[in-house]
Scaffold this motif. Sequence first.
Motif, PDB file in Angstrom:
ATOM      1  N   ARG A  97     -20.621  40.115  39.151  1.00  0.00           N
ATOM      2  CA  ARG A  97     -20.036  40.564  37.959  1.00  0.00           C
ATOM      3  C   ARG A  97     -18.476  40.830  37.992  1.00  0.00           C
ATOM      4  O   ARG A  97     -17.919  40.537  37.345  1.00  0.00           O
ATOM      5  CB  ARG A  97     -20.500  41.664  37.292  1.00  0.00           C
ATOM      6  N   ALA A  98     -18.330  41.408  39.162  1.00  0.00           N
ATOM      7  CA  ALA A  98     -16.743  41.637  39.611  1.00  0.00           C
ATOM      8  C   ALA A  98     -15.979  40.470  39.852  1.00  0.00           C
ATOM      9  O   ALA A  98     -14.881  40.185  39.305  1.00  0.00           O
ATOM     10  CB  ALA A  98     -16.784  42.562  40.859  1.00  0.00           C
ATOM     11  N   CYS A  99     -16.656  39.334  40.512  1.00  0.00           N
ATOM     12  CA  CYS A  99     -15.983  37.907  40.506  1.00  0.00           C
ATOM     13  C   CYS A  99     -15.892  37.487  39.057  1.00  0.00           C
ATOM     14  O   CYS A  99     -14.601  36.850  38.974  1.00  0.00           O
ATOM     15  CB  CYS A  99     -16.800  37.082  41.531  1.00  0.00           C
ATOM     16  N   ARG A 100     -16.591  37.653  38.564  1.00  0.00           N
ATOM     17  CA  ARG A 100     -16.516  36.993  37.042  1.00  0.00           C
ATOM     18  C   ARG A 100     -15.537  37.648  36.256  1.00  0.00           C
ATOM     19  O   ARG A 100     -14.624  37.118  35.456  1.00  0.00           O
ATOM     20  CB  ARG A 100     -17.847  37.012  36.142  1.00  0.00           C
ATOM     21  N   ALA A 101     -15.453  39.030  36.316  1.00  0.00           N
ATOM     22  CA  ALA A 101     -14.414  39.668  35.609  1.00  0.00           C
ATOM     23  C   ALA A 101     -13.112  39.555  36.115  1.00  0.00           C
ATOM     24  O   ALA A 101     -12.126  39.619  35.109  1.00  0.00           O
ATOM     25  CB  ALA A 101     -14.767  41.188  35.708  1.00  0.00           C
ATOM     26  N   ALA A 102     -13.024  38.916  36.952  1.00  0.00           N
ATOM     27  CA  ALA A 102     -11.521  38.861  37.811  1.00  0.00           C
ATOM     28  C   ALA A 102     -11.162  37.252  37.367  1.00  0.00           C
ATOM     29  O   ALA A 102     -10.228  36.809  37.913  1.00  0.00           O
ATOM     30  CB  ALA A 102     -11.373  38.722  39.241  1.00  0.00           C
ATOM     31  N   GLY A 103     -12.182  36.552  36.406  1.00  0.00           N
ATOM     32  CA  GLY A 103     -11.729  35.252  35.967  1.00  0.00           C
ATOM     33  C   GLY A 103     -12.242  34.161  36.856  1.00  0.00           C
ATOM     34  O   GLY A 103     -12.089  32.965  36.821  1.00  0.00           O
TER      35      GLY A 103
ATOM     36  N   MET B 255     -11.494  30.290  41.582  1.00  0.00           N
ATOM     37  CA  MET B 255     -12.453  30.050  42.813  1.00  0.00           C
ATOM     38  C   MET B 255     -13.880  29.944  42.266  1.00  0.00           C
ATOM     39  O   MET B 255     -14.175  30.500  41.146  1.00  0.00           O
ATOM     40  CB  MET B 255     -12.346  31.372  43.526  1.00  0.00           C
ATOM     41  N   ARG B 256     -14.529  29.142  42.994  1.00  0.00           N
ATOM     42  CA  ARG B 256     -15.787  29.087  42.439  1.00  0.00           C
ATOM     43  C   ARG B 256     -16.820  29.723  43.808  1.00  0.00           C
ATOM     44  O   ARG B 256     -17.066  29.242  44.672  1.00  0.00           O
ATOM     45  CB  ARG B 256     -16.351  27.469  42.304  1.00  0.00           C
ATOM     46  N   VAL B 257     -17.642  30.643  43.196  1.00  0.00           N
ATOM     47  CA  VAL B 257     -18.246  31.402  44.224  1.00  0.00           C
ATOM     48  C   VAL B 257     -19.806  31.318  43.775  1.00  0.00           C
ATOM     49  O   VAL B 257     -20.473  31.401  42.768  1.00  0.00           O
ATOM     50  CB  VAL B 257     -18.193  33.125  43.687  1.00  0.00           C
TER      51      VAL B 257
END
Length: 391
Positions: free
Chosen positions: A22-28, A1-3
């Motif tokens: 940061r949470a989105c990045r940590a989820a990959g 997913m690109r956010v």
Amino acid sequence: MRVLFATWAWPSHLYALVPLARACRAAGHEVLVASQPAIQDEIVRVGLPAAAVGQDVDAAGLVRGYLLPSAAVPAPVVPAGPEGRGPRAMRMFHAHADSMVDDLTALARDWRADLVVYEPTALAGPIAAAAAGVPAVRLLYGTDLLLRARGLLPEVLAPLAERNGVGAFDPFGSCTVDPCPDEFQVPVDYERLPMRYVPYNGPGAGSPLRAPAPGRRRAVVTWGHTMAKMSPAHFLAPQAALAARDEDTEVVLAVSAAQLPLLGELPEDVTVTVDVPLHLLLADADLVVSHGGAGTVLTALQAGLPLLLVPQLPDHAGHSARVLACGAGEVLSRDEADPARLRAEVRRLLDSGAERAAARRLRERNAERPAPAELVPALEELTDRRSASVR
């Protein structure tokens, strides 16, 4: 997913996006933060990928036009433009949206974003999402002060939307992420995704402060970043720090490097910290004295601390009103905030258990809400539903 995260160039608005980004990045997931050129370096400093969109707007000049009236410091008169209906700041939000929307729309399409997350005053965000055909998620940074303008937004933003090939769209997006405890939020009529408020007060380092000596209490004074940009007369941190001092109370004054020249002569028993994130200073504090900005207020309440607030902008007044409504502090106008009154209210709040108990209740309610990482599956579901609908 690109956010794709979107904010206009104001540090506190950027900081509100950081925990979820940061949470989105940590989820990959891939994350990109888009804003005007003036804040690109700050986005990089917070550790997130940055993209410049639009042109810089004289944000400080526009904010200066919305200062609350005061006999002590008269506010400048700024004529309302055609976007002046609704909240007084709508003219400013429209100017930022106008600056950003074309480039943000192109970026959302070219980067092939799956989702646009925007802070509530970055109104180019939902237009760009609609143009790219992807969901838009509104991430509040405090109480929903744009709620009363909801009916006006489609009309105000219609020319910008039409310019980018967008017809009907919802400026409030597909859903709203809310970091405020329910008691603190204004009454709303839409579905929200609750999220725990996790303080992010900017990049910076600081060693933990020593606990106060036995029998002494600690007041932390901060005036955020905005008011010093208005004028020295609106930066009340030095006066508040002096008023808070007492033989049984130590004062920690949190400022930025840019604010140091405004402090003047201060007694040695006022501890000045420079560019230290506010949440690092609150572990042993008993009270926060401030201007009423959303980040400062929510950070103090997350720590369970009562507040003494002197708002001088409409959004600061809005957040201060919620503190008062929840019983978690006291609010003074600029004209009421003379040294004697500041000192009296500091003493009262330090001695009172009622405001402290109310602040601690809000801390408990915040801790019960889902952490930012727990919201990522809900964002994934939004994009999955969109993908299924276009197959």
